[in-house]
Design a protein around this motif. Structure first.
Motif, PDB file in Angstrom:
ATOM      1  N   ALA A 239       0.823  -1.208   0.000  1.00  0.00           N
ATOM      2  CA  ALA A 239       0.000   0.000   0.000  1.00  0.00           C
ATOM      3  C   ALA A 239       0.861   1.264   0.000  1.00  0.00           C
ATOM      4  CB  ALA A 239      -0.912   0.005   1.227  1.00  0.00           C
ATOM      5  N   GLY A 240       2.146   1.099   0.246  1.00  0.00           N
ATOM      6  CA  GLY A 240       3.050   2.244   0.328  1.00  0.00           C
ATOM      7  C   GLY A 240       3.589   2.640  -1.035  1.00  0.00           C
ATOM      8  N   PRO A 241       4.603   3.489  -1.042  1.00  0.00           N
ATOM      9  CA  PRO A 241       5.090   4.026  -2.324  1.00  0.00           C
ATOM     10  C   PRO A 241       5.827   3.027  -3.207  1.00  0.00           C
ATOM     11  CG  PRO A 241       6.388   4.843  -0.472  1.00  0.00           C
ATOM     12  CD  PRO A 241       5.240   4.116   0.118  1.00  0.00           C
ATOM     13  N   GLN A 242       6.300   1.915  -2.630  1.00  0.00           N
ATOM     14  CA  GLN A 242       7.035   0.893  -3.409  1.00  0.00           C
ATOM     15  C   GLN A 242       8.065   1.538  -4.334  1.00  0.00           C
ATOM     16  OE1 GLN A 242       4.890  -2.680  -4.799  1.00  0.00           O
ATOM     17  NE2 GLN A 242       3.029  -1.645  -4.234  1.00  0.00           N
ATOM     18  N   MET A 243       8.999   2.229  -3.712  1.00  0.00           N
ATOM     19  CA  MET A 243       9.936   3.063  -4.456  1.00  0.00           C
ATOM     20  C   MET A 243      10.811   2.305  -5.450  1.00  0.00           C
ATOM     21  SD  MET A 243       9.476   6.075  -4.058  1.00  0.00           S
ATOM     22  CE  MET A 243       8.688   7.265  -3.025  1.00  0.00           C
ATOM     23  N   PHE A 244      10.979   1.028  -5.223  1.00  0.00           N
ATOM     24  CA  PHE A 244      11.918   0.306  -6.075  1.00  0.00           C
ATOM     25  C   PHE A 244      11.215  -0.621  -7.068  1.00  0.00           C
ATOM     26  CE2 PHE A 244      14.334   1.268  -2.168  1.00  0.00           C
ATOM     27  CZ  PHE A 244      15.264   2.124  -2.731  1.00  0.00           C
ATOM     28  N   LYS A 245       9.917  -0.390  -7.277  1.00  0.00           N
ATOM     29  CA  LYS A 245       9.209  -1.332  -8.148  1.00  0.00           C
ATOM     30  C   LYS A 245       9.657  -1.212  -9.602  1.00  0.00           C
ATOM     31  CE  LYS A 245       4.992   1.326  -9.038  1.00  0.00           C
ATOM     32  NZ  LYS A 245       3.546   1.360  -8.844  1.00  0.00           N
ATOM     33  N   GLU A 246      10.300  -0.107  -9.960  1.00  0.00           N
ATOM     34  CA  GLU A 246      10.891  -0.011 -11.300  1.00  0.00           C
ATOM     35  C   GLU A 246      12.412  -0.100 -11.223  1.00  0.00           C
ATOM     36  OE1 GLU A 246       9.266   3.353 -13.360  1.00  0.00           O
ATOM     37  OE2 GLU A 246       7.374   2.306 -13.714  1.00  0.00           O
ATOM     38  N   GLY A 247      12.902  -0.666 -10.138  1.00  0.00           N
ATOM     39  CA  GLY A 247      14.334  -0.876 -10.003  1.00  0.00           C
ATOM     40  C   GLY A 247      15.040   0.321  -9.390  1.00  0.00           C
ATOM     41  N   THR A 248      16.239   0.064  -8.865  1.00  0.00           N
ATOM     42  CA  THR A 248      16.993   1.156  -8.249  1.00  0.00           C
ATOM     43  C   THR A 248      17.432   2.184  -9.283  1.00  0.00           C
ATOM     44  OG1 THR A 248      19.080  -0.043  -8.486  1.00  0.00           O
ATOM     45  CG2 THR A 248      17.860  -0.366  -6.435  1.00  0.00           C
ATOM     46  N   ALA A 249      17.413   1.794 -10.559  1.00  0.00           N
ATOM     47  CA  ALA A 249      17.805   2.724 -11.622  1.00  0.00           C
ATOM     48  C   ALA A 249      16.888   3.935 -11.696  1.00  0.00           C
ATOM     49  CB  ALA A 249      17.822   2.003 -12.965  1.00  0.00           C
ATOM     50  N   SER A 250      15.686   3.822 -11.136  1.00  0.00           N
ATOM     51  CA  SER A 250      14.762   4.956 -11.162  1.00  0.00           C
ATOM     52  C   SER A 250      15.306   6.138 -10.361  1.00  0.00           C
ATOM     53  CB  SER A 250      13.395   4.539 -10.621  1.00  0.00           C
ATOM     54  OG  SER A 250      13.479   4.181  -9.260  1.00  0.00           O
ATOM     55  N   VAL A 251      16.317   5.900  -9.547  1.00  0.00           N
ATOM     56  CA  VAL A 251      16.883   6.960  -8.703  1.00  0.00           C
ATOM     57  C   VAL A 251      17.788   7.901  -9.501  1.00  0.00           C
ATOM     58  CG1 VAL A 251      18.210   7.370  -6.591  1.00  0.00           C
ATOM     59  CG2 VAL A 251      16.823   5.340  -6.788  1.00  0.00           C
ATOM     60  N   VAL A 252      18.197   7.487 -10.689  1.00  0.00           N
ATOM     61  CA  VAL A 252      19.176   8.266 -11.454  1.00  0.00           C
ATOM     62  C   VAL A 252      18.760   9.733 -11.586  1.00  0.00           C
ATOM     63  CG1 VAL A 252      20.078   8.622 -13.800  1.00  0.00           C
ATOM     64  CG2 VAL A 252      20.210   6.357 -12.740  1.00  0.00           C
ATOM     65  N   THR A 253      17.498   9.954 -11.926  1.00  0.00           N
ATOM     66  CA  THR A 253      17.037  11.316 -12.209  1.00  0.00           C
ATOM     67  C   THR A 253      17.219  12.227 -11.004  1.00  0.00           C
ATOM     68  OG1 THR A 253      15.374  10.261 -13.593  1.00  0.00           O
ATOM     69  CG2 THR A 253      15.129  12.626 -13.194  1.00  0.00           C
ATOM     70  N   LYS A 316      20.616 -10.001 -21.686  1.00  0.00           N
ATOM     71  CA  LYS A 316      21.929  -9.359 -21.607  1.00  0.00           C
ATOM     72  C   LYS A 316      22.456  -9.383 -20.169  1.00  0.00           C
ATOM     73  CE  LYS A 316      22.746  -5.664 -24.270  1.00  0.00           C
ATOM     74  NZ  LYS A 316      23.910  -5.939 -25.128  1.00  0.00           N
ATOM     75  N   THR A 317      21.677  -8.873 -19.225  1.00  0.00           N
ATOM     76  CA  THR A 317      22.161  -8.838 -17.850  1.00  0.00           C
ATOM     77  C   THR A 317      21.016  -8.622 -16.878  1.00  0.00           C
ATOM     78  OG1 THR A 317      23.939  -7.940 -16.456  1.00  0.00           O
ATOM     79  CG2 THR A 317      22.570  -6.347 -17.622  1.00  0.00           C
ATOM     80  N   SER A 318      21.337  -8.825 -15.619  1.00  0.00           N
ATOM     81  CA  SER A 318      20.405  -8.567 -14.518  1.00  0.00           C
ATOM     82  C   SER A 318      21.240  -8.440 -13.250  1.00  0.00           C
ATOM     83  CB  SER A 318      19.418  -9.719 -14.390  1.00  0.00           C
ATOM     84  OG  SER A 318      18.641  -9.584 -13.233  1.00  0.00           O
ATOM     85  N   ALA A 319      20.951  -7.563 -12.356  1.00  0.00           N
ATOM     86  CA  ALA A 319      20.088  -6.415 -12.530  1.00  0.00           C
ATOM     87  C   ALA A 319      20.986  -5.209 -12.811  1.00  0.00           C
ATOM     88  CB  ALA A 319      19.296  -6.168 -11.258  1.00  0.00           C
ATOM     89  N   LEU A 320      20.477  -4.290 -13.589  1.00  0.00           N
ATOM     90  CA  LEU A 320      21.234  -3.079 -13.896  1.00  0.00           C
ATOM     91  C   LEU A 320      20.846  -2.028 -12.857  1.00  0.00           C
ATOM     92  CD1 LEU A 320      23.314  -2.034 -15.807  1.00  0.00           C
ATOM     93  CD2 LEU A 320      21.537  -1.523 -17.458  1.00  0.00           C
ATOM     94  N   GLU A 321      21.721  -1.842 -11.886  1.00  0.00           N
ATOM     95  CA  GLU A 321      21.393  -1.049 -10.697  1.00  0.00           C
ATOM     96  C   GLU A 321      21.873   0.393 -10.836  1.00  0.00           C
ATOM     97  OE1 GLU A 321      19.747  -2.458  -8.292  1.00  0.00           O
ATOM     98  OE2 GLU A 321      20.357  -4.546  -8.045  1.00  0.00           O
ATOM     99  N   ASP A 342      26.253  -3.903 -21.147  1.00  0.00           N
ATOM    100  CA  ASP A 342      27.347  -4.787 -21.573  1.00  0.00           C
ATOM    101  C   ASP A 342      28.462  -4.826 -20.518  1.00  0.00           C
ATOM    102  OD1 ASP A 342      26.218  -5.537 -23.994  1.00  0.00           O
ATOM    103  OD2 ASP A 342      27.174  -3.910 -25.115  1.00  0.00           O
ATOM    104  N   LEU A 343      28.797  -3.658 -19.977  1.00  0.00           N
ATOM    105  CA  LEU A 343      29.855  -3.595 -18.966  1.00  0.00           C
ATOM    106  C   LEU A 343      29.432  -4.321 -17.692  1.00  0.00           C
ATOM    107  CD1 LEU A 343      30.928   0.125 -19.508  1.00  0.00           C
ATOM    108  CD2 LEU A 343      32.321  -1.888 -20.001  1.00  0.00           C
ATOM    109  N   ASP A 344      28.149  -4.174 -17.335  1.00  0.00           N
ATOM    110  CA  ASP A 344      27.636  -4.875 -16.156  1.00  0.00           C
ATOM    111  C   ASP A 344      27.756  -6.382 -16.349  1.00  0.00           C
ATOM    112  OD1 ASP A 344      26.116  -4.954 -13.598  1.00  0.00           O
ATOM    113  OD2 ASP A 344      24.587  -5.898 -14.848  1.00  0.00           O
ATOM    114  N   ARG A 345      27.378  -6.852 -17.524  1.00  0.00           N
ATOM    115  CA  ARG A 345      27.469  -8.287 -17.810  1.00  0.00           C
ATOM    116  C   ARG A 345      28.925  -8.757 -17.739  1.00  0.00           C
ATOM    117  NH1 ARG A 345      24.651 -12.441 -20.596  1.00  0.00           N
ATOM    118  NH2 ARG A 345      26.014 -14.266 -20.544  1.00  0.00           N
TER     119      ARG A 345
END
Lengths: 575, 89
Positions: A239-253, A316-321, A342-345
């Protein structure tokens, strides 16, 4: 009411390749993960030992709640004296091995000694029949994905794996320990920091396999209370904001807005290429390339892990953080998400920490050895890790080694470990964590994203975050679930049918830190090591020209226990 | 007067202030009012089109707001809570 009983601890002597199994002390029942590793290392490992020699002790310890039905609770800690920092080290990972060890009743695997023949490779098999050391020469210098593919063909479908790649086998100080995820048993999760893969390699250990077969979920003492906790906690989380439901990459912005998206070896806090590196580029790629979000371990409700496919539609890879996108992307001035993938992989294949590798390549570029933004050059450097070339070893040995060898001035490390993305110039309370954490610069040790914090708050905020994260990393809960101390002690109480008080849980976190600081003191660390590098003082960042300017008396105050405030118990673990 | 609760990551513009009372009749007006007092705040909450960033969540009391709720009225006793991503990987 008693909860799980008859737990065991596995000891493996790699000098003789022998195994003993002993009872796990009942008085340690709410010790797991990081705090258990710290206690074992302080008692059994000579802090002055060669981290790559026979006297180092390598610990694999799942969290207390791993193997239960508690949500997102199956993380496993890996601990040893770090070859990167020379200090104590704990790094933890998701995936399924932590869950599987605990379902079998094994609270830790403690690995000592070293084979006389450094060319030999071994595996440790753990299953319902027992524990064995087996030969693994056929896997020598195999990349991580090929290693896990071979292991998948050898073991039951229910098994999970812990492996190292060529970086660990070459004893490179940036080497990680990989764990397999729940879906495909890809080695995509990593206990990455501090070079623990090299410690595993120094013991001739290529892999651990853990097969729970049909072992049951660990049963709590108070099933009704435990079930209520799971239901209520899951409902509240969803019920909360679930901040990471689109991955930690959403923090970039937002990180870029806050000038904590390090660019070109941290000479800027914002990237001109931020649009290309935003998390939404990954989400968009699901439509065109395939892939999607998934959970890395059984029973996870956060589901922050993205599976990234290439333009050919292939995995290609998982997870792209976020951290990976920052250090391997912006910090190297890259402008294409698929290059970062590619570099992450490649890092996952080599078994390298993406933060350390990205920071090392950033220093390499900053020193003039390669143009910033040269994605193909960066990939070549990582492939050279497997080839064992001089430059491959340089990057694989991390940021300090790279900068020192090149005579470069701007080397962003603390205690020899590269700074993560979260920058201590706008986030000074986080800088206090980097300076004082027994781990060196590590955002998972106590991240405080509060650029408005005042100097008089830094020590308290850092200490509270370090205590909460130490307890979280002891519990097996993922930091992205963001549990509080009150949440964790409630689960412990229902698991063992005994109340765990606020004082007890806070003491556990503090004792963990004290054990780790004591190890480091015995290893020769002093107050002078609790500091950030000169470049953080000299190179300003952002429109306010922020530099690291926190005096040592504030830094050291974080290492003296402060009175517990309500915020300590309500504060959420964050990494 | 409604209060806007500022998450720690956004307390740079507010110079550490965590709760900001503002004059405003709607959610959007209250956010704008904070920005007038503390320039730079609104850009952290709303994108160029005036919608909340994907990593930002807004609550009035315990009610989660959607993008369509930005012009909803706020009562003088309401607290508008801004939550932002605070960590990651």
């Amino acid at each position: 009411m008693s909860g799980p009983t008859d737990d065991k601890l596995i000891r493996v002597d790699m000098t003789k390749q022998t195994v003993t199994v002993e009872d796990f002390p009942d008085e340690w029942k709410i010790l797991g993960g990081r705090a258990l590793s710290a206690k074992l290392l302080l008692a059994e490992c000579d802090p002055t030992c060669d981290p790559l020699g026979p006297d180092n002790v390598l610990v694999f310890a799942p969290g207390v709640l791993a193997g239960t039905a508690a949500p997102t609770s199956g993380r496993i800690s890996v601990g040893a004296k770090s070859p990167l920092t020379g200090a104590i080290k704990e790094a933890n990972s998701g995936g399924n091995p932590g869950q599987h060890l605990m379902k079998l009743g094994y609270r830790a695997v403690v690995v000592t000694g070293q084979p006389s023949d450094a060319e030999k490779r071994y595996g440790i098999e753990v299953d319902g029949e027992g524990v064995r050391v087996v030969g693994a020469d056929d896997l020598k210098m195999k990349w991580n994905y090929a290693t896990c593919e071979a292991l998948a063909g050898k073991y039951s479908k229910t098994a999970s794996f812990i492996t190292i790649g060529p970086a660990g086998e070459q004893l490179l100080k940036g080497a990680s320990v990989a764990t397999t995820d729940q879906d495909n048993r890809y080695p995509a999760r990593h206990a990455a920091r501090g070079g623990l893969g090299a410690v595993m390699g120094s013991k001739g250990l290529k892999y651990l396999s853990v097969d729970p077969a049909r072992a049951r979920v660990r049963q709590p003492a108070d099933k009704a209370a435990f079930g209520d906790l799971i239901r209520n906690y899951t409902k509240a989380y969803q019920a909360g904001p679930q901040m990471f439901k689109e991955g930690t990459a959403s923090v970039v912005t937002v990180a870029n807005m806050l000038n904590t998206f390090p660019t070109r070896n941290r000479t800027s806090g914002q990237s001109e290429h931020v649009k290309a590196l935003e998390g939404k580029r990954i989400i968009e790629s699901f439509e065109t390339n395939g892939g999607g979000m998934h959970n890395c371990m059984t029973g996870c409700i956060v589901q922050c892990s993205n599976v990234v496919h290439g333009e050919d539609g292939e995995y290609k890879t998982s997870a792209l953080e976020f951290e990976t996108i920052t250090l391997l992307g912006a910090n190297c001035d890259l402008d294409n998400m698929m290059d970062v993938a590619d570099l992450d992989r490649l890092c996952d294949e080599m078994g390298l920490d993406t933060i350390e590798a990205g920071a090392a390549i950033g220093v390499y570029m900053d020193a003039g050895e390669m143009e910033f933004g040269d994605a193909e050059g960066a990939k070549r450097l990582l492939r050279e890790v497997a080839e064992g070339t001089e430059v491959g070893k340089l990057i694989g040995n991390g940021t300090l080694a790279t900068g020192t060898k090149l005579g470069h001035k701007r080397i962003p490390v603390v205690k020899g470990q590269a700074l993560p993305a979260w920058d201590p110039r706008p986030l000074k309370a986080t800088g206090v964590t980097y300076a004082t954490s027994p781990m060196g610069a590590d955002h998972t040790a106590g991240l405080i994203v509060n650029p408005g914090a005042q100097p008089e708050e830094y020590a308290q905020l850092s200490q509270e975050a370090q205590i909460v994260n130490a307890v979280c990393d002891t519990s097996g809960f993922c930091q992205f679930l963001q549990p509080t101390l009150d949440d964790i002690r409630a689960f412990y109480g229902a698991l063992y049918g005994e109340e765990v008080t606020r004082e007890q849980i806070a003491d556990q976190g503090w004792q963990c830190l004290e054990d780790e600081w004591e190890f480091n003191n015995r290893a020769g660390f002093t107050q002078a090591d609790d500091d950030l590098p000169d470049c953080m003082r000299e190179d300003p960042i952002g429109p306010m020209n922020l530099v690291w300017d926190v005096p040592q008396e504030i830094v050291q105050a974080a290492k003296k226990r402060l009175p517990a405030r309500e915020e300590l118990f309500a504060g959420r673990a964050t990494g | 007067m409604p209060i806007v609760s500022v998450p720690p990551p956004y307390r740079g513009p507010t110079r550490g202030e965590g709760r900001v009372p503002v004059e405003g009749a709607t959610v959007r007006e209250c956010l704008t009012a904070v920005d007038v007092k503390y320039p730079g705040f609104a850009a952290l909450v709303l994108d160029a089109e005036g919608a909340p960033h994907g990593f930002v969540k807004l609550f009035v009391g315990e009610r989660a707001l959607t993008q369509d709720d930005l012009d909803d009225p706020l009562l003088p006793d309401d607290e508008l809570t801004v939550i932002a991503s605070i960590g990651g990987g």
